[in-house]
Design a protein around this motif. Structure first.
Motif, PDB file in Angstrom:
ATOM      1  N   PRO A   1       3.572 -30.046 -13.337  1.00 41.98           N
ATOM      2  CA  PRO A   1       4.850 -29.985 -12.620  1.00 41.98           C
ATOM      3  C   PRO A   1       4.716 -30.120 -11.097  1.00 41.98           C
ATOM      4  CG  PRO A   1       4.606 -28.151 -14.170  1.00 41.98           C
ATOM      5  CD  PRO A   1       3.264 -28.787 -14.027  1.00 41.98           C
ATOM      6  N   ARG A   2       3.500 -30.167 -10.593  1.00 45.55           N
ATOM      7  CA  ARG A   2       3.236 -30.347  -9.158  1.00 45.55           C
ATOM      8  C   ARG A   2       3.860 -29.225  -8.321  1.00 45.55           C
ATOM      9  NH1 ARG A   2       2.908 -36.787  -7.772  1.00 45.55           N
ATOM     10  NH2 ARG A   2       1.778 -37.390  -9.653  1.00 45.55           N
ATOM     11  N   ILE A   3       3.427 -28.032  -8.602  1.00 43.01           N
ATOM     12  CA  ILE A   3       3.808 -26.842  -7.841  1.00 43.01           C
ATOM     13  C   ILE A   3       2.550 -26.298  -7.186  1.00 43.01           C
ATOM     14  CG2 ILE A   3       4.761 -24.509  -7.965  1.00 43.01           C
ATOM     15  CD1 ILE A   3       6.803 -26.618  -8.633  1.00 43.01           C
ATOM     16  N   ARG A   4       2.625 -25.973  -5.908  1.00 43.12           N
ATOM     17  CA  ARG A   4       1.459 -25.378  -5.249  1.00 43.12           C
ATOM     18  C   ARG A   4       1.865 -24.076  -4.555  1.00 43.12           C
ATOM     19  NH1 ARG A   4       1.123 -26.497   0.312  1.00 43.12           N
ATOM     20  NH2 ARG A   4       2.584 -28.074   1.068  1.00 43.12           N
ATOM     21  N   PRO A   5       0.951 -23.132  -4.442  1.00 38.80           N
ATOM     22  CA  PRO A   5       1.273 -21.845  -3.818  1.00 38.80           C
ATOM     23  C   PRO A   5       1.229 -21.910  -2.295  1.00 38.80           C
ATOM     24  CG  PRO A   5      -1.001 -21.835  -4.554  1.00 38.80           C
ATOM     25  CD  PRO A   5      -0.426 -23.161  -4.972  1.00 38.80           C
ATOM     26  N   VAL A   6       2.163 -21.219  -1.664  1.00 39.18           N
ATOM     27  CA  VAL A   6       2.154 -21.035  -0.213  1.00 39.18           C
ATOM     28  C   VAL A   6       2.280 -19.532   0.046  1.00 39.18           C
ATOM     29  CG1 VAL A   6       3.340 -21.476   1.967  1.00 39.18           C
ATOM     30  CG2 VAL A   6       3.185 -23.290   0.237  1.00 39.18           C
ATOM     31  N   ARG A   7       1.261 -18.976   0.679  1.00 39.71           N
ATOM     32  CA  ARG A   7       1.266 -17.529   0.911  1.00 39.71           C
ATOM     33  C   ARG A   7       2.259 -17.149   2.005  1.00 39.71           C
ATOM     34  NH1 ARG A   7      -4.292 -14.670   2.435  1.00 39.71           N
ATOM     35  NH2 ARG A   7      -3.909 -15.717   4.444  1.00 39.71           N
ATOM     36  N   GLY A   8       2.964 -16.065   1.772  1.00 39.54           N
ATOM     37  CA  GLY A   8       3.833 -15.487   2.790  1.00 39.54           C
ATOM     38  C   GLY A   8       3.500 -14.016   2.963  1.00 39.54           C
ATOM     39  N   GLN A   9       3.277 -13.606   4.204  1.00 36.40           N
ATOM     40  CA  GLN A   9       3.015 -12.196   4.490  1.00 36.40           C
ATOM     41  C   GLN A   9       4.180 -11.596   5.262  1.00 36.40           C
ATOM     42  OE1 GLN A   9      -1.043 -11.037   5.732  1.00 36.40           O
ATOM     43  NE2 GLN A   9      -1.548 -13.225   5.717  1.00 36.40           N
ATOM     44  N   HIS A  10       4.495 -10.356   4.960  1.00 38.61           N
ATOM     45  CA  HIS A  10       5.487  -9.641   5.754  1.00 38.61           C
ATOM     46  C   HIS A  10       4.984  -8.232   6.049  1.00 38.61           C
ATOM     47  CE1 HIS A  10       7.011  -8.162   1.723  1.00 38.61           C
ATOM     48  NE2 HIS A  10       7.052  -7.050   2.414  1.00 38.61           N
ATOM     49  N   CYS A  11       5.581  -7.633   7.062  1.00 34.89           N
ATOM     50  CA  CYS A  11       5.239  -6.260   7.451  1.00 34.89           C
ATOM     51  C   CYS A  11       6.485  -5.393   7.384  1.00 34.89           C
ATOM     52  CB  CYS A  11       4.663  -6.217   8.866  1.00 34.89           C
ATOM     53  SG  CYS A  11       3.057  -7.019   9.048  1.00 34.89           S
ATOM     54  N   ARG A  12       6.275  -4.118   7.167  1.00 34.22           N
ATOM     55  CA  ARG A  12       7.373  -3.167   7.173  1.00 34.22           C
ATOM     56  C   ARG A  12       7.172  -2.177   8.316  1.00 34.22           C
ATOM     57  NH1 ARG A  12       8.968  -2.151   0.818  1.00 34.22           N
ATOM     58  NH2 ARG A  12       8.983  -4.375   0.274  1.00 34.22           N
TER      59      ARG A  12
ATOM     60  N   PHE B   1      -4.460 -19.685  -3.772  1.00 32.57           N
ATOM     61  CA  PHE B   1      -3.956 -18.508  -4.482  1.00 32.57           C
ATOM     62  C   PHE B   1      -4.405 -17.190  -3.840  1.00 32.57           C
ATOM     63  CE2 PHE B   1      -3.441 -21.836  -7.613  1.00 32.57           C
ATOM     64  CZ  PHE B   1      -2.238 -21.492  -8.229  1.00 32.57           C
ATOM     65  N   ALA B   2      -4.866 -17.220  -2.616  1.00 36.58           N
ATOM     66  CA  ALA B   2      -5.273 -15.994  -1.923  1.00 36.58           C
ATOM     67  C   ALA B   2      -4.053 -15.116  -1.654  1.00 36.58           C
ATOM     68  CB  ALA B   2      -5.963 -16.338  -0.613  1.00 36.58           C
ATOM     69  N   THR B   3      -4.131 -13.848  -2.034  1.00 33.26           N
ATOM     70  CA  THR B   3      -3.007 -12.925  -1.840  1.00 33.26           C
ATOM     71  C   THR B   3      -3.386 -11.731  -0.970  1.00 33.26           C
ATOM     72  OG1 THR B   3      -3.552 -11.810  -3.927  1.00 33.26           O
ATOM     73  CG2 THR B   3      -1.893 -13.555  -4.004  1.00 33.26           C
ATOM     74  N   ASP B   4      -4.501 -11.849  -0.242  1.00 30.83           N
ATOM     75  CA  ASP B   4      -4.877 -10.763   0.645  1.00 30.83           C
ATOM     76  C   ASP B   4      -4.021 -10.795   1.912  1.00 30.83           C
ATOM     77  OD1 ASP B   4      -6.281 -13.252   0.987  1.00 30.83           O
ATOM     78  OD2 ASP B   4      -7.418 -12.294   2.609  1.00 30.83           O
ATOM     79  N   THR B   5      -3.880  -9.646   2.554  1.00 28.13           N
ATOM     80  CA  THR B   5      -3.189  -9.574   3.841  1.00 28.13           C
ATOM     81  C   THR B   5      -4.216  -9.665   4.959  1.00 28.13           C
ATOM     82  OG1 THR B   5      -3.297  -7.145   3.824  1.00 28.13           O
ATOM     83  CG2 THR B   5      -1.325  -8.174   2.898  1.00 28.13           C
TER      84      THR B   5
END
Length: 268
Positions: free
Chosen positions: A126-137, A173-177
């Motif tokens: 399906p040609r989907i790629r991940p883009v990481r997004g970080q947020h802070c609270r 696919f990195a999900t580290d902050t």
């Protein structure tokens, strides 16, 4: 001057599409948001702009689904397809108790950034790629009253906290902050608000970005009518999730797309 021009373009764009918005000067802006920075000369106000808390929404959806009899299996992984027919799909699942083979009439792949990997198990990408997004609270959720957007970032009141972000990072696919992201987001927070709140939490997630910008919704491919895909909403999953669910559900039940869906096809 450049920012004023962009604000004018933003208002024109939205008004042409029937969205109510208005320019508010510095004095009016501070009545709406007393904590806004002193350098703010004004802003575009959207009276009908609201938000949904994604965590509360997810909890409510899960509870509603389970109360309606839906079975939800966390920790179960799709590892392959044994067979793909017109109205029958054989799948292999890896569960906590081992490998299982199951048969279903129809399968919907709605795995966000992982949808391409699942589609590949059926021979279609399906040609989907991940883009990481970080947020802070940050603390001080009661200090602001609207969603504040500036320079590609936003600050959102969320109960007793303010959520600010988010980054856009092409890192697989990195999900580290990361500390640089925290520094970047904190800089935005300090730039627009007169608050000294510290970061209380930092999170990262993956947005499913589709090829050519549109979500991927429909049968997985020619001759694969029993497997549907519903993914690639990128940064608008909460907004577009309900209408996507309605379209896919009607399509599955009737066998006919309820609207023109060619723009969202896997092969486009």
């Amino acid at each position: 001057e450049g920012e004023m021009d962009r604000a004018g373009e933003l208002m024109a764009f939205n008004r042409e599409r029937g969205c109510s918005c208005e320019w508010v000067d510095a004095q009016s802006l501070r009545r709406l948001e007393p904590r806004i920075c002193e350098s703010a000369l004004g802003g575009v106000f959207f009276p009908g702009d609201y938000r949904v808390d994604p965590e509360l929404l997810a909890t409510a959806l899960l509870q509603s689904a389970q109360s309606g009899g839906l079975r939800v299996d966390f920790g179960t992984r799709l590892t392959g397809f044994d067979s793909i027919g017109d109205r029958e799909v054989g799948v292999r699942l890896l569960t906590r108790s081992g490998t299982e083979s199951c048969g279903f009439d129809l399968v919907v792949l709605a795995a966000g950034s992982w949808s391409a990997q699942l589609g590949a198990l059926a021979g279609v990408n399906p040609r989907i790629r991940p883009v990481r997004g970080q947020h802070c609270r940050f603390g001080g959720g009661r200090e602001i009253h609207h969603v504040l957007r500036y320079d590609g970032y936003c600050a959102v009141p969320s109960r007793d906290q303010i959520t600010a972000g988010a980054t856009l990072e092409d890192v697989g696919f990195a999900t580290d902050t990361t500390p640089p992201a925290a520094t970047e987001i904190t800089g935005f927070f300090r730039r627009i608000l007169q608050l000294s709140s510290a970061v209380t939490d930092q999170r990262a997630g993956l947005r499913p970005k589709p090829r050519r910008g549109r979500p991927v919704i429909g049968p997985l491919g020619d001759g694969v009518e029993s497997i549907f895909v519903a993914t690639g909403h990128y940064k608008s999953g909460v907004l577009l999730g309900p209408i996507t669910g309605q379209v896919v559900a009607e399509w599955l039940l009737t066998g006919v797309a309820p609207r023109q869906m060619g723009l969202f096809a896997v092969a486009r």
